[in-house]
Design a protein around this motif. Structure first.
Motif, mmCIF file in Angstrom:
data_model
loop_
_atom_site.group_PDB
_atom_site.id
_atom_site.type_symbol
_atom_site.label_atom_id
_atom_site.label_comp_id
_atom_site.label_asym_id
_atom_site.label_seq_id
_atom_site.Cartn_x
_atom_site.Cartn_y
_atom_site.Cartn_z
ATOM 1 N N ASN A 154 0.811 -1.214 0.000
ATOM 2 C CA ASN A 154 0.000 0.000 0.000
ATOM 3 C C ASN A 154 0.846 1.267 0.000
ATOM 4 N N ASN A 155 2.164 1.102 0.100
ATOM 5 C CA ASN A 155 3.072 2.234 0.221
ATOM 6 C C ASN A 155 3.958 2.297 -1.009
ATOM 7 N N ASP A 156 3.693 3.245 -1.901
ATOM 8 C CA ASP A 156 4.473 3.415 -3.124
ATOM 9 C C ASP A 156 5.555 4.458 -2.872
ATOM 10 N N ASN A 185 -4.323 -7.273 3.246
ATOM 11 C CA ASN A 185 -3.197 -8.212 3.146
ATOM 12 C C ASN A 185 -1.978 -7.616 2.442
ATOM 13 N N LYS A 186 -1.983 -6.300 2.235
ATOM 14 C CA LYS A 186 -0.810 -5.623 1.683
ATOM 15 C C LYS A 186 -0.027 -4.909 2.774
ATOM 16 N N THR A 209 4.735 1.919 8.122
ATOM 17 C CA THR A 209 4.155 0.875 7.287
ATOM 18 C C THR A 209 4.306 -0.469 7.987
ATOM 19 N N ASN A 210 3.288 -1.296 7.879
ATOM 20 C CA ASN A 210 3.304 -2.614 8.494
ATOM 21 C C ASN A 210 3.719 -3.694 7.505
ATOM 22 N N LYS A 211 4.228 -4.776 8.032
ATOM 23 C CA LYS A 211 4.536 -5.947 7.227
ATOM 24 C C LYS A 211 3.233 -6.508 6.675
ATOM 25 N N PRO A 212 3.199 -6.847 5.386
ATOM 26 C CA PRO A 212 1.956 -7.356 4.786
ATOM 27 C C PRO A 212 1.338 -8.487 5.594
ATOM 28 N N GLY A 213 0.033 -8.373 5.834
ATOM 29 C CA GLY A 213 -0.710 -9.415 6.521
ATOM 30 C C GLY A 213 -0.502 -9.472 8.012
ATOM 31 N N THR A 214 0.209 -8.491 8.581
ATOM 32 C CA THR A 214 0.481 -8.489 10.023
ATOM 33 C C THR A 214 0.310 -7.073 10.573
#
Length: 347
Positions: A154-156, A185-186, A209-214
């Protein structure tokens, strides 16, 4: 006048009123120049026609509709192009694809792909106003998780947020904004920005930013800064800190960048800028880059600007992209000179 004529007249009137209450604008920027670099990242000298010297080359559509009682609906669609080749950079609408509602008193609510509120606040006190090259834009982008394995989807590059909902409002001289990217889940993204406008301008920004899915945090970045305008001179000072982790959640970098700059408006249509950036990774003392930028921007009109930018980058032995302010970086353990001469036209 028969009933059909009356109906047609009423329909025409309603259509004209609707058109008067809404508008759509096609806009864009084409920015191209000749860029010569004495030591590119591989170490060899390069010369190229480069897109985006001071602004990105973009195209877009934006529009508003007056809903009455001070409420407006708005949308923005925006793409990014390499003007030197005509190729798209990323997806068709990489930069923006959003819709929202705004009110002068209640602020603006926006849904979709959009600019990070944090980086918009950062722009207020970055020494070079986040020019597309040779500015804190790259300190922000490279330290916002862009180089981390398992990067948040989600972070470009820390600049654009996908699947996001944001709210912003201005109360006098104070501007506040925040956004949240729904994980899907992104990986969730949290972004906050605050500014104060005046002869003394202030800014603060935070993004994580978080780790995908966590719910585990992969990266976080913040900046604080100030700018002061006195007559034709504006001085700027900013500090940026970015922390990144790998997929095992082990901290891999903790970068600090100090930026200082001075703008001199020598004429109504000309501005000379000088700025310096000092970047260092506290987890890797050899990763250090000091940069000095001198530039001039001369407006031929409200839409067309000629520019020249000269950058000196002193990259230490372990220098990486994390401490550079040059797109693509410069060769490590080398003093590099980068010259960019170009023209920007907006429409």
């Amino acid at each position: 006048m028969n009933k059909n004529s009356i109906a047609a007249a009423v329909l025409a009137l309603v259509s004209s009123l609707a058109a008067a209450q809404s508008n759509v604008t096609l806009y864009g920027i084409v920015d191209l120049g000749v860029l010569s670099q004495s030591h590119a990242a591989p170490g060899a000298a390069t010369t190229s026609i480069a897109s985006g010297g001071i602004s990105p080359s973009i195209w877009g559509l934006r529009g508003t509709e007056d809903l009455g009682n001070g409420l407006k609906a708005n949308f923005n669609l925006e793409g990014h192009i390499a003007a030197d080749t005509g190729a798209a950079i990323g997806p068709l609408l990489r930069r923006q694809s959003n819709v929202g509602l705004s009110s002068a008193g209640m602020g603006t609510l926006t849904l979709g792909n959009q600019y990070s509120p944090a980086i918009l606040a950062f722009a207020a006190t970055d020494p070079r106003g986040l020019r597309e090259n040779f500015s804190g834009l790259y300190s922000w982008a490279y330290n916002s998780g862009a180089l981390t394995a398992g990067n948040n989807g989600n972070n470009d590059v820390g600049v654009f947020l996908q699947n996001a909902i944001s709210y912003s409002n201005t109360m006098g001289a104070v501007g506040l904004a925040g956004a949240y990217s729904v994980s899907e889940n992104k990986g969730a993204v949290y972004s906050l920005g605050a500014t104060y406008a005046g002869p003394l301008a202030l800014s603060a920004a935070y993004q994580s930013t978080n780790k995908p899915g966590t719910s585990d945090r992969l990266s976080s970045i913040y900046t604080v800064g100030a700018a002061y305008t006195a007559g034709d001179f504006t001085g700027k000072l900013n500090y940026l800190r970015g922390v990144n982790k790998n997929v095992a959640l082990v901290e891999t970098s903790k970068v600090g960048v100090i930026g200082v700059g001075l703008d001199w408006r020598t004429a109504a249509n000309n501005t000379v800028m000088a700025a310096a950036y000092f970047g260092k990774d506290k987890n890797n003392g050899a990763d250090k880059t000091n940069s000095l930028i001198l530039s001039d921007e001369y407006a031929l009109s409200k839409r067309t600007t000629l520019y020249g930018t000269l950058t000196f980058a002193d990259a230490k032995e372990g220098a990486t992209l994390l401490t550079t302010i040059v797109a693509g970086g410069t060769a490590a353990n080398t003093n590099s000179t980068v010259l960019n001469l170009g023209i920007r036209h907006t429409f």
